[in-house]
Design a protein around this motif. Sequence first.
Motif, mmCIF file in Angstrom:
data_model
loop_
_atom_site.group_PDB
_atom_site.id
_atom_site.type_symbol
_atom_site.label_atom_id
_atom_site.label_comp_id
_atom_site.label_asym_id
_atom_site.label_seq_id
_atom_site.Cartn_x
_atom_site.Cartn_y
_atom_site.Cartn_z
ATOM 1 N N LEU A 7 -6.236 117.555 -9.021
ATOM 2 C CA LEU A 7 -6.588 117.749 -7.614
ATOM 3 C C LEU A 7 -5.842 118.943 -7.034
ATOM 4 O O LEU A 7 -6.416 119.750 -6.290
ATOM 5 C CB LEU A 7 -6.251 116.497 -6.814
ATOM 6 N N ASP A 8 -4.554 119.061 -7.375
ATOM 7 C CA ASP A 8 -3.747 120.173 -6.860
ATOM 8 C C ASP A 8 -4.265 121.527 -7.341
ATOM 9 O O ASP A 8 -4.256 122.505 -6.593
ATOM 10 C CB ASP A 8 -2.278 120.006 -7.237
ATOM 11 N N GLU A 9 -4.729 121.587 -8.584
ATOM 12 C CA GLU A 9 -5.252 122.842 -9.116
ATOM 13 C C GLU A 9 -6.548 123.222 -8.403
ATOM 14 O O GLU A 9 -6.758 124.384 -8.066
ATOM 15 C CB GLU A 9 -5.485 122.742 -10.622
ATOM 16 N N ALA A 10 -7.414 122.252 -8.158
ATOM 17 C CA ALA A 10 -8.650 122.536 -7.418
ATOM 18 C C ALA A 10 -8.312 123.048 -6.022
ATOM 19 O O ALA A 10 -8.914 124.016 -5.549
ATOM 20 C CB ALA A 10 -9.517 121.286 -7.341
ATOM 21 N N ARG A 11 -7.339 122.432 -5.373
ATOM 22 C CA ARG A 11 -6.916 122.874 -4.036
ATOM 23 C C ARG A 11 -6.358 124.300 -4.096
ATOM 24 O O ARG A 11 -6.672 125.138 -3.251
ATOM 25 C CB ARG A 11 -5.868 121.919 -3.473
ATOM 26 N N ARG A 12 -5.557 124.588 -5.107
ATOM 27 C CA ARG A 12 -4.968 125.925 -5.259
ATOM 28 C C ARG A 12 -6.069 126.973 -5.429
ATOM 29 O O ARG A 12 -6.047 128.028 -4.784
ATOM 30 C CB ARG A 12 -4.015 125.966 -6.452
ATOM 31 N N LEU A 13 -7.051 126.672 -6.263
ATOM 32 C CA LEU A 13 -8.148 127.611 -6.481
ATOM 33 C C LEU A 13 -8.958 127.818 -5.204
ATOM 34 O O LEU A 13 -9.288 128.949 -4.846
ATOM 35 C CB LEU A 13 -9.056 127.106 -7.603
ATOM 36 N N MET A 14 -9.251 126.735 -4.506
ATOM 37 C CA MET A 14 -10.035 126.850 -3.273
ATOM 38 C C MET A 14 -9.280 127.645 -2.210
ATOM 39 O O MET A 14 -9.883 128.438 -1.483
ATOM 40 C CB MET A 14 -10.403 125.462 -2.762
ATOM 41 N N ASP A 15 -7.973 127.473 -2.152
ATOM 42 C CA ASP A 15 -7.165 128.259 -1.216
ATOM 43 C C ASP A 15 -7.202 129.739 -1.577
ATOM 44 O O ASP A 15 -7.304 130.601 -0.703
ATOM 45 C CB ASP A 15 -5.717 127.749 -1.191
ATOM 46 N N ARG A 16 -7.134 130.051 -2.865
ATOM 47 C CA ARG A 16 -7.204 131.445 -3.308
ATOM 48 C C ARG A 16 -8.566 132.043 -2.979
ATOM 49 O O ARG A 16 -8.678 133.200 -2.580
ATOM 50 C CB ARG A 16 -6.925 131.544 -4.807
ATOM 51 N N TRP A 17 -9.606 131.248 -3.138
ATOM 52 C CA TRP A 17 -10.958 131.734 -2.880
ATOM 53 C C TRP A 17 -11.200 132.023 -1.398
ATOM 54 O O TRP A 17 -12.134 132.754 -1.065
ATOM 55 C CB TRP A 17 -11.984 130.755 -3.413
ATOM 56 N N LYS A 18 -10.373 131.465 -0.519
ATOM 57 C CA LYS A 18 -10.475 131.826 0.901
ATOM 58 C C LYS A 18 -10.303 133.329 1.056
ATOM 59 O O LYS A 18 -10.951 133.962 1.886
ATOM 60 C CB LYS A 18 -9.388 131.130 1.725
ATOM 61 N N ASP A 19 -9.389 133.890 0.266
ATOM 62 C CA ASP A 19 -9.085 135.323 0.343
ATOM 63 C C ASP A 19 -10.057 136.178 -0.454
ATOM 64 O O ASP A 19 -10.329 137.324 -0.084
ATOM 65 C CB ASP A 19 -7.658 135.581 -0.156
ATOM 66 N N THR A 20 -10.576 135.642 -1.568
ATOM 67 C CA THR A 20 -11.446 136.443 -2.431
ATOM 68 C C THR A 20 -12.915 136.338 -2.047
ATOM 69 O O THR A 20 -13.724 137.141 -2.493
ATOM 70 C CB THR A 20 -11.299 136.020 -3.903
ATOM 71 N N GLY A 21 -13.257 135.315 -1.250
ATOM 72 C CA GLY A 21 -14.640 135.134 -0.841
ATOM 73 C C GLY A 21 -15.477 134.315 -1.811
ATOM 74 O O GLY A 21 -16.639 134.021 -1.531
ATOM 75 N N GLU A 22 -14.895 133.967 -2.945
ATOM 76 C CA GLU A 22 -15.647 133.165 -3.912
ATOM 77 C C GLU A 22 -15.969 131.788 -3.333
ATOM 78 O O GLU A 22 -15.243 131.257 -2.513
ATOM 79 C CB GLU A 22 -14.826 132.988 -5.193
#
Length: 106
Positions: free
Chosen positions: A43-58
Amino acid sequence: MRRDGYEICFVPDAGEGLDEVCNVDMWVTFADGQRWSGTVFTLDEARRLMDRWKDTGECLDGRYFYCWDNLMVRNAGIPAMVEVIDHLVVTGDYTSALRPLGLAED
């Protein structure tokens, strides 16, 4: 990981501590040669990726997360993931949680 009647194979990143793995491809091969695959995320990894995607637009700026053969687990580490996969095999739920790959090649 060899089990009674099946084997679980993980492909962690080189140098990654096995108790810290939080995103890993894996497959289960049964004694009859049938193979099933999945990508295991915490769950933490999914959250980390989604937070990163806020900046990348993915993924619409991190508003969603999906993976065709995704298996979400609470705890990091290969031992914790093996426990979940063993449970899926015992209950037969692996057929819903993992993707069938067909027979293993010799």
